[in-house]
Scaffold this motif. Structure first.
Motif, PDB file in Angstrom:
ATOM      1  N   GLU A  30       4.802  11.195   8.013  1.00  0.00           N
ATOM      2  CA  GLU A  30       3.801  11.749   8.351  1.00  0.00           C
ATOM      3  C   GLU A  30       2.513  10.797   8.375  1.00  0.00           C
ATOM      4  OE1 GLU A  30       1.178  15.198   6.268  1.00  0.00           O
ATOM      5  OE2 GLU A  30       3.343  15.705   6.540  1.00  0.00           O
ATOM      6  N   GLN A  31       2.384  10.130   7.199  1.00  0.00           N
ATOM      7  CA  GLN A  31       1.269   9.418   6.807  1.00  0.00           C
ATOM      8  C   GLN A  31       1.034   8.339   8.185  1.00  0.00           C
ATOM      9  OE1 GLN A  31      -1.131   9.773   4.414  1.00  0.00           O
ATOM     10  NE2 GLN A  31      -0.083  11.686   4.215  1.00  0.00           N
ATOM     11  N   LEU A  32       2.069   7.637   8.323  1.00  0.00           N
ATOM     12  CA  LEU A  32       2.041   6.658   9.428  1.00  0.00           C
ATOM     13  C   LEU A  32       2.045   7.024  10.849  1.00  0.00           C
ATOM     14  CD1 LEU A  32       4.275   4.168   7.454  1.00  0.00           C
ATOM     15  CD2 LEU A  32       1.965   4.073   7.655  1.00  0.00           C
ATOM     16  N   GLY A  33       2.344   8.521  11.166  1.00  0.00           N
ATOM     17  CA  GLY A  33       2.423   8.872  12.413  1.00  0.00           C
ATOM     18  C   GLY A  33       3.954   8.467  12.971  1.00  0.00           C
ATOM     19  N   TRP A  67       7.045  12.540   4.058  1.00  0.00           N
ATOM     20  CA  TRP A  67       5.571  12.052   3.768  1.00  0.00           C
ATOM     21  C   TRP A  67       5.147  10.933   4.487  1.00  0.00           C
ATOM     22  CZ3 TRP A  67       3.140   8.508   1.069  1.00  0.00           C
ATOM     23  CH2 TRP A  67       1.682   8.655   0.741  1.00  0.00           C
ATOM     24  N   THR A  68       6.086   9.803   3.993  1.00  0.00           N
ATOM     25  CA  THR A  68       5.858   8.424   4.641  1.00  0.00           C
ATOM     26  C   THR A  68       5.552   8.447   6.236  1.00  0.00           C
ATOM     27  OG1 THR A  68       6.853   7.514   2.638  1.00  0.00           O
ATOM     28  CG2 THR A  68       6.618   6.031   4.679  1.00  0.00           C
ATOM     29  N   ALA A  86       0.988   4.105  -2.818  1.00  0.00           N
ATOM     30  CA  ALA A  86       0.717   5.415  -2.234  1.00  0.00           C
ATOM     31  C   ALA A  86       1.732   6.427  -2.799  1.00  0.00           C
ATOM     32  CB  ALA A  86       0.411   5.463  -0.874  1.00  0.00           C
ATOM     33  N   ILE A  87       3.033   6.086  -2.505  1.00  0.00           N
ATOM     34  CA  ILE A  87       4.110   6.732  -3.017  1.00  0.00           C
ATOM     35  C   ILE A  87       4.014   7.031  -4.586  1.00  0.00           C
ATOM     36  CG2 ILE A  87       6.721   6.699  -3.257  1.00  0.00           C
ATOM     37  CD1 ILE A  87       6.729   5.264  -0.437  1.00  0.00           C
ATOM     38  N   LYS A 133       1.292   9.784  -4.937  1.00  0.00           N
ATOM     39  CA  LYS A 133       1.548  10.784  -4.540  1.00  0.00           C
ATOM     40  C   LYS A 133       2.665  11.854  -5.337  1.00  0.00           C
ATOM     41  CE  LYS A 133       1.748  14.307  -1.206  1.00  0.00           C
ATOM     42  NZ  LYS A 133       0.730  15.281  -1.351  1.00  0.00           N
ATOM     43  N   ARG A 158       0.770  -1.044   0.148  1.00  0.00           N
ATOM     44  CA  ARG A 158       0.027  -0.012   0.143  1.00  0.00           C
ATOM     45  C   ARG A 158       0.859   1.398  -0.103  1.00  0.00           C
ATOM     46  NH1 ARG A 158      -5.254  -1.475   3.660  1.00  0.00           N
ATOM     47  NH2 ARG A 158      -6.172  -2.929   2.355  1.00  0.00           N
ATOM     48  N   LEU A 159       1.778   1.328   0.629  1.00  0.00           N
ATOM     49  CA  LEU A 159       2.860   2.353   0.672  1.00  0.00           C
ATOM     50  C   LEU A 159       3.410   2.607  -0.580  1.00  0.00           C
ATOM     51  CD1 LEU A 159       4.878   2.219   4.040  1.00  0.00           C
ATOM     52  CD2 LEU A 159       3.318   4.010   3.117  1.00  0.00           C
ATOM     53  N   ARG A 167      10.427  10.862  11.900  1.00  0.00           N
ATOM     54  CA  ARG A 167      11.166  10.577  10.669  1.00  0.00           C
ATOM     55  C   ARG A 167      12.225   9.539  10.665  1.00  0.00           C
ATOM     56  NH1 ARG A 167      14.122   9.882   7.198  1.00  0.00           N
ATOM     57  NH2 ARG A 167      14.728  11.327   5.383  1.00  0.00           N
TER      58      ARG A 167
END
Length: 187
Positions: A159-162, A156-157, A113-114, A117, A109-110, A165
């Protein structure tokens, strides 16, 4: 198989009896009644095996036989040993399999999504500990040409997964990495 053979014998005997009964009838007046009675007997014989399934508690009997088989296997030392050990081994296997499937699902899924995006497809996305958010980490492998976009992708990754970094790392197929702490990855 023997019950099937007995059932077929009963059917054949009833059909033969019906044929002989019709031949022996003295008049046509009784033929209608004899056919009806013998037809009902034939139908009753045909549905007899299904009646056994309805009247017997075959579901619970099947479950009891399965438990008996598992118990017999565990007491003879086959498979994994005793049933408690067997259960724990199976439970551990299922948890490991479930964790691996969760990691693969999140990685796929990542990657999609990448691709959506950032309009680029990573060479590979590796997710570990997807079922344990406190230990979740993501490794994204890009080609050398895609490395210029490594930092925005990692941010971004995360941030999306909380995630922090530092739990998202980027590596490249051709060498080098985005933060100096990651080894090169191969597909």
């Amino acid at each position: 198989m023997t019950s099937l053979g007995e059932w077929l014998k009963q059917l054949v005997l009833i059909v033969l009896f019906a044929v002989f009964a019709e031949l022996l009838l003295p008049t046509k007046a009784l033929e209608r009644y004899v056919r009806m009675v013998l037809g009902l007997a034939l139908i009753a014989t045909m549905i007899q095996p299904f009646g056994v399934l309805i009247t017997k508690n075959w579901g619970s009997q099947l479950a009891q036989e399965a438990v008996a088989e598992l118990t017999r296997n565990s007491t003879t030392g086959s498979m994994f040993g005793n049933s408690t050990s067997n259960t724990k081994t199976l439970e551990k296997y299922f948890h490991q399999d479930q964790a691996a499937q969760a990691d693969t699902l999140l990685a796929n899924r990542l990657r999609s999504a990448i691709a959506d995006k950032f309009n680029l497809t990573p060479q590979r996305v590796i997710v570990t500990n997807a079922q344990q958010p406190a230990q979740l980490s993501v490794h994204i492998i890009l080609s050398q040409m895609q490395m210029s976009r490594a930092s925005p992708i990692a941010n971004w990754t995360a941030e999306q997964l909380g995630l922090n970094r530092s739990r998202v790392t980027i590596g490249s197929v051709g060498g080098g990495d985005s933060n100096g702490s990651e080894a090169n990855y191969a597909k």
